[in-house]
Scaffold this active site. Structure first.
Site, mmCIF file in Angstrom:
data_model
loop_
_atom_site.group_PDB
_atom_site.id
_atom_site.type_symbol
_atom_site.label_atom_id
_atom_site.label_comp_id
_atom_site.label_asym_id
_atom_site.label_seq_id
_atom_site.Cartn_x
_atom_site.Cartn_y
_atom_site.Cartn_z
ATOM 1 N N ASP A 1 0.902 -1.147 0.000
ATOM 2 C CA ASP A 1 0.000 0.000 0.000
ATOM 3 C C ASP A 1 0.938 1.193 0.000
ATOM 4 O O ASP A 1 1.557 1.498 1.021
ATOM 5 C CB ASP A 1 -0.880 -0.017 1.256
ATOM 6 C CG ASP A 1 -1.898 1.106 1.220
ATOM 7 O OD1 ASP A 1 -1.502 2.253 0.949
ATOM 8 O OD2 ASP A 1 -3.087 0.844 1.451
ATOM 9 N N HIS A 2 1.075 1.849 -1.146
ATOM 10 C CA HIS A 2 2.172 2.819 -1.241
ATOM 11 C C HIS A 2 2.008 4.000 -0.285
ATOM 12 O O HIS A 2 2.964 4.688 0.024
ATOM 13 C CB HIS A 2 2.386 3.276 -2.688
ATOM 14 C CG HIS A 2 1.433 4.328 -3.147
ATOM 15 N ND1 HIS A 2 0.167 4.047 -3.581
ATOM 16 C CD2 HIS A 2 1.543 5.674 -3.217
ATOM 17 C CE1 HIS A 2 -0.447 5.163 -3.915
ATOM 18 N NE2 HIS A 2 0.365 6.175 -3.693
ATOM 19 N N HIS B 1 -5.665 2.838 1.122
ATOM 20 C CA HIS B 1 -4.823 3.940 1.600
ATOM 21 C C HIS B 1 -5.423 4.696 2.789
ATOM 22 O O HIS B 1 -4.770 4.939 3.798
ATOM 23 C CB HIS B 1 -4.598 4.965 0.490
ATOM 24 C CG HIS B 1 -4.088 4.385 -0.789
ATOM 25 N ND1 HIS B 1 -3.197 3.345 -0.836
ATOM 26 C CD2 HIS B 1 -4.336 4.711 -2.087
ATOM 27 C CE1 HIS B 1 -2.918 3.056 -2.100
ATOM 28 N NE2 HIS B 1 -3.604 3.868 -2.879
#
Ligand code: BG6
Length: 507
Positions: free
Chosen positions: A182-183, A245
């Site tokens: 999950d950047h 996110h």
């Protein structure tokens, strides 16, 4: 950061956009910082029939365009020698024999001994196929070196498909080997939420239902859906941004202090937060979740298409490009405190931030300005103009006792000598050293789907729940303001500049 053991990174989906824009530039940045081991190499795997040389040329161009730090020609050339490419039919299990053969050959050439990271940057339809095919050729077998697998979002399309995917992967890779990326968790400012909370004595005592009125998270984007109509029209803002996110960010804001700073302890706390999310009942979705879709408009004199006119989008699409929701976390710390999340495309500004809105003083002694009446705010700015802003009341100089709100700002940019790694750079490095702290754990992903699923179901089952149109370049449907509890309270309307807030500043 430390230098990982010698290993190879095998990227499936190597001819795709993510590889070009994010993965290869991030690995190059690691190389530049000195964080790659001597024999490290990348094997790009994809269907396109291109040679090693063509792959290297493409990736060299993308490094020049997308690397975080300055890219030096000679340096990129040296790095590109560690890039290799193999064309296979990724959906055909038999073709993985070629992957094995190539890896064995490259291992010998570069002195690597069977430590591999498999990066799944492919369409999600292959997420089940690739692990199974790797296993068919014993490429998941850890006797000759460790094996890790990084999986890009979306991890599932809803709760059922997420569980099914888990069942497809589980027989071949165990939870310790799976890294769900999950950047957002790779962003410095997101990690700093934990550090700010747990390294300072002053925030924690106030961080609960006694002092906090509400928590607000906004992730606004000024861009539309770009060329991703095909994907986006089946996804929508709730799946694309909230399920992953923004709930992860909520987890860090709401979690209890972990017993220690290790992956298990931290991820246990995030999981506990997700387990305490109060499901929004089907009958409350209409009231507590507002969905919107951008319509054609003019931004700074230029005409901008509406969502339904975008490529590969259904002309009658009901997919939301905006969503705002109100929800609660039913636990001791947060009982009764509303949390609000809002995200959308084609909003006036690109900005992501969390606002901790404190309760006002119990009794107004002074003549308060409108803004100061509403209490203090701590704004945690994720991007851009990364930083922290505290808003508090001060005496307006002069006669009387009038109070106005002032800003106390910290900008990351003031730390001029600090190198801020890009999110992918940080996360890929963490996987290389076997640290899964900043990766989403399977049970938490499942809980996040449990929270989002009833909303998706309500939208699916009840077409009378409106999709509000909003002109591109505006802050979404006005009705979303009604979500915020409290007389005269609204969302904060942020600008690109951390403290220069106000509804009109970026239009
Ligand atoms: C991605 C979403 O995961 O995150 C995109 O699929 C979105 O739609 C992007 O634009 C936002 O990430 P960032 O880092 O640009 O805020």
């Amino acid at each position: 950061m430390k230098i990982p053991e010698n290993h190879a990174l095998v990227i499936f989906g190597a001819s795709g956009d993510l590889t070009k824009r994010k993965l290869i530039p991030a690995v190059y940045d690691l190389k530049k910082q000195g964080y790659l081991p001597e024999g490290f190499y990348i094997l790009g795997v994809s269907r396109s029939k291109i040679s090693d040389e063509e792959f290297r040329t493409k990736m060299t161009d993308s490094i020049k365009e997308f690397a975080n730090g300055d890219a030096d020609y000679e340096d990129i050339k040296r790095f590109s020698e560690s890039l290799h490419y193999l064309a296979i039919d990724t959906s055909d299990e038999n073709d993985y024999a070629k992957v094995k053969e190539k890896l064995l050959q490259l291992d010998i050439e570069r002195g690597v001994s069977g430590n591999y990271i498999y990066y799944l940057s492919t369409p999600p339809s292959l997420y089940g196929v690739i692990p199974k095919s790797l296993a068919a050729h014993k490429l998941n077998d850890e006797t000759g070196g460790w094996k890790r697998i990084i999986i890009e979002k979306p991890f599932g399309y809803d709760l059922d498909s997420a569980i099914e995917l888990k069942h497809q992967i589980e027989p071949y890779f165990n939870e310790d080997q799976i890294y769900r990326i999950d950047h957002f968790l790779g962003k410095e400012t997101v990690q700093n939420v934990m550090v700010s909370r747990f390294s300072n004595g002053i925030f924690e005592p106030l961080w609960n239902r006694n002092y906090i009125q509400h928590v607000e998270i906004t992730s606004a984007e000024s861009i539309g859906i770009e060329n991703r109509g095909g994907y986006y029209d089946k996804s929508g803002a709730l799946r694309d941004m909230v399920q992953n996110h923004l709930l992860q960010l909520t987890g860090l804001i709401a979690m209890e202090a972990p017993a220690s700073f290790d992956a298990t302890a931290i991820r246990n706390e995030i999981h506990k937060v997700f387990k305490s999310l109060r499901a929004i009942k089907k009958e409350d979705v209409r009231k507590n979740v507002i969905r919107g879709q951008y319509t054609a408009s003019h931004i700074k004199g230029e005409s901008v298409s509406g969502y339904r006119e975008e490529n590969e989008v259904d002309e009658n699409s009901k997919t939301e490009t905006y969503v705002a929701l109100k929800f609660f976390i039913d636990n001791w710390r947060w009982g009764g405190v509303p949390f609000y999340i809002r995200t959308g495309k084609r909003l006036p500004s690109r900005v992501t931030e969390a606002v901790i809105k404190f309760k006002p003083t119990p009794h107004p002694l002074f003549n308060m300005s409108d803004e100061s009446k509403f209490g203090n705010q701590l704004v945690i700015r994720i991007q851009p103009d990364e930083g922290i802003l505290l808003k508090f009341g001060m005496k307006t100089p002069g006669s009387g006792f009038n109070v106005q709100n002032v800003n106390m700002n910290f900008h990351y940019s003031d730390l001029s000598d600090a190198y801020i790694p890009a999110a992918y750079e940080r996360l890929i490095h963490d996987c290389m050293i076997g640290d899964s702290t900043l990766y989403a754990r399977g049970d938490a992903v499942e809980e996040a789907w449990k929270f989002v699923d009833p909303i998706l179901k309500a939208w699916e089952d009840d077409p009378s729940i409106k999709v509000y149109g909003y002109p591109a370049g505006t802050w979404g449907p006005n009705i979303a303001d009604d979500l915020i509890e409290g007389e005269n309270l609204t969302w904060r309307y942020p600008c690109k500049n951390l403290s220069n807030d106000g509804i009109y500043c970026e239009l």
